[in-house]
Write an enzyme that holds these catalytic residues in place. Structure first.
Site, short mmCIF file in Angstrom:
data_model
loop_
_atom_site.label_atom_id
_atom_site.label_comp_id
_atom_site.label_asym_id
_atom_site.label_seq_id
_atom_site.Cartn_x
_atom_site.Cartn_y
_atom_site.Cartn_z
N CYS B 78 -105.19 -8.33 -22.14
CA CYS B 78 -104.30 -8.71 -21.03
C CYS B 78 -104.77 -10.01 -20.38
O CYS B 78 -104.63 -11.07 -20.97
CB CYS B 78 -104.17 -7.56 -20.03
SG CYS B 78 -102.83 -7.81 -18.85
N HIS B 171 -103.68 -2.64 -22.75
CA HIS B 171 -105.01 -2.22 -22.29
C HIS B 171 -105.58 -1.06 -23.10
O HIS B 171 -105.45 0.09 -22.68
CB HIS B 171 -104.93 -1.80 -20.82
CG HIS B 171 -104.59 -2.91 -19.89
ND1 HIS B 171 -105.51 -3.86 -19.52
CD2 HIS B 171 -103.43 -3.26 -19.28
CE1 HIS B 171 -104.94 -4.74 -18.71
NE2 HIS B 171 -103.67 -4.40 -18.55
N GLU B 173 -108.44 -0.13 -23.07
CA GLU B 173 -109.50 0.49 -22.26
C GLU B 173 -108.94 1.54 -21.30
O GLU B 173 -109.70 2.25 -20.66
CB GLU B 173 -110.27 -0.60 -21.49
CG GLU B 173 -109.57 -1.20 -20.27
CD GLU B 173 -108.56 -2.29 -20.61
OE1 GLU B 173 -108.13 -2.39 -21.79
OE2 GLU B 173 -108.17 -3.03 -19.69
#
Lengths: 293, 192
Positions: B78, B171, B173
């Site tokens: 991002c 994302h 994560e």
């Protein structure tokens, strides 16, 4: 493809972590904040210190002010609605605001209920003084929490008190045995499922920023070392002698919050800090943090 | 293996957690001097304006550019993708600018337009990857040396690789699926 899920609401707060969210009242302020490295701005008609000075009823800002600020910057823009004022929240959502702060800084519209935030596509941040208040707001749909502190004072003492209280209460839950959790949930006034989750994970299920009284880079780093995920700075920047320099310094202090050498460097030559009011000198009925249920 | 996570602003702790789950040492990086003895670096999601300003202030932009040109592996998610892009169509960002991609910031709209969806990413295997997009950028175009790793059904490019540089508009994560991080580790190890 799903929008407005709790994941994307809490996700934006995760992207704000380690950052500074600054109160701004004009597009020029917003640009200064963005240039200083703020991760978001809070669009307002008046900063909390001026709201406090003006007295009367403080309401959602005029949409014109908010829209001009949204146009001025590319970082996320937040705005405040009154506690329980779900129509102000609907209006802010219609404006396309990125986060709504259901805030005790404005005059509450409902002295019993907060906004049922699950009904909204836009995520909400809410204030808290302790863990029970944080968990009630999360159960209503808040996707981000901030400790309240005492806005518009430049006195960090309440921000510290509230952050320490939340952390202490989390540690207490972690150390409890499972059979103690239901009565503790009752004591906190918090939903049992969230209490059990914190017992298990040792942390809040959403991001928690510090707010209310941060006026210097050292204040900001203090809140980070106490466990804040990031910092809101309201009146502290644009009520100071040199907003540009102070804004940059606070951003750096939040990133390098454990590096005292950098903190010493960024604390130099910032001009006058905002004129503070000691929270102890404010009559109890004029304290903002007590608003919210 | 020891991987750095740029920890100036944003969701760096989430990346460290995924790396630790994969049995890899994760180190938070805030200053150029901390970039020694790393096998790679992750640039997390966050605000690209905040991150690039803090990078420039502490001379990380130039240092990372030099390292990337010399083959140091970088993975940007991002905002991290924006930081690595050579071209940015909107916003006053001064990026590291090492990857031959043009990106558009906030390309899907404001926060109410943020979304999650399952996407096919052939290099990660047959199972789709659950991707979370938060005020996400997109890749508008790629250079000849860039391999496109994933697209949305409408053709929007959302993940790409150029040598040891890896980027995603979403994302990885924020979900429990560590395959993208494992893919980065495999690139570093020369397995992919």
């Amino acid at each position: 493809m799903e929008t407005a899920t709790f994941k994307v609401k809490t996700g934006l707060a995760q992207m704000l972590k380690g950052g500074v969210i600054m109160d701004v009242v004009t597009p020029e302020h917003a640009k200064i904040a963005e240039a200083a490295g703020a991760c978001a701005v809070m669009a307002l008609e008046r900063v909390p210190a001026d709201i406090r000075a003006a007295g009367g009823v403080a309401r959602m800002s005029d949409p014109t002010v908010i829209k001009r600020i949204m146009k001025a910057v590319t970082i996320p823009v937040m705005a405040k609605c009154r506690i329980g004022h779900f129509v102000e929240a609907q209006i802010l959502e219609a404006l396309g605001i990125d986060y709504i702060d259901e805030s005790e800084v404005l005059t509450p519209a409902d002295e019993t209920h907060h906004v049922w935030k699950h009904d909204f596509k836009v995520p909400f941040v809410c204030g808290c003084r302790n863990l029970g208040e944080a968990l009630r707001r999360i159960s209503e749909g808040a996707a981000m929490i901030r400790t309240k502190g005492e806005a518009g004072t430049g006195d960090v003492v309440e921000a510290v008190r509230h952050m320490r209280t939340v952390q202490d209460e989390i540690r207490k839950l972690v150390n409890m045995s499972p059979e103690e959790l239901p009565s503790e949930a009752k004591e906190l006034g918090a939903p049992l499922d969230l209490v059990i989750e914190i017992h298990r994970t040792g942390k809040l299920p959403v991001v928690n920023f510090a707010a209310g009284g941060v006026a210097t880079p050292a204040d900001a780093a203090l809140m980070m070392q106490l466990g804040a995920d990031g910092v809101f700075v309201g009146s502290g920047i644009f009520k100071s002698g040199n907003p540009e320099a102070r804004a940059k310094a606070v951003v750096q202090a939040v990133t390098h919050y454990k590096d005292a050498k950098i903190l010493a460097k960024v604390s130099q030559n910032l001009g006058e800090a905002m004129v503070g009011i000691s929270v102890k000198q404010i009559p109890p009925e004029q304290l903002l943090a007590g608003r919210g249920w | 293996m020891k991987i750095g996570v740029l920890a100036l602003q944003g969701a760096f702790a989430e990346h460290s957690a995924v790396l630790q789950r994969l049995g890899v040492e994760a180190v938070e990086i805030r200053l150029p001097g901390q970039l020694e003895n790393l096998d790679g670096l992750i640039l997390p999601g966050g605000e690209s304006t905040s991150i690039t300003k803090l990078m420039r202030h502490y001379a990380l932009t130039k240092k990372l550019h030099e390292m990337a040109v010399n083959g140091f592996p970088l993975f940007g998610t991002c905002a991290g993708m924006i930081v690595l892009a050579k071209g940015i169509s909107n916003g006053k960002i001064e990026p590291v600018g090492v990857m031959e991609i043009d990106v558009k910031r906030n390309a899907f709209g404001r926060q109410v337009d943020s979304f999650e969806t399952d996407v096919a990413i052939p290099v990660l295997g047959r199972n789709k990857f659950h991707a979370v997009f938060i005020r996400a950028p997109l890749i508008a175009s790629v250079g000849t040396d860039v391999e496109i790793l994933a697209k949305l059904p409408n053709g929007t490019i959302i993940a790409a690789r150029q040598g040891k540089l890896l980027v995603t508009a979403f994302h990885p994560e924020l979900t429990d699926d560590p395959r993208f991080h494992q893919y980065f580790l495999d690139i570093i190890a020369g397995k992919k």
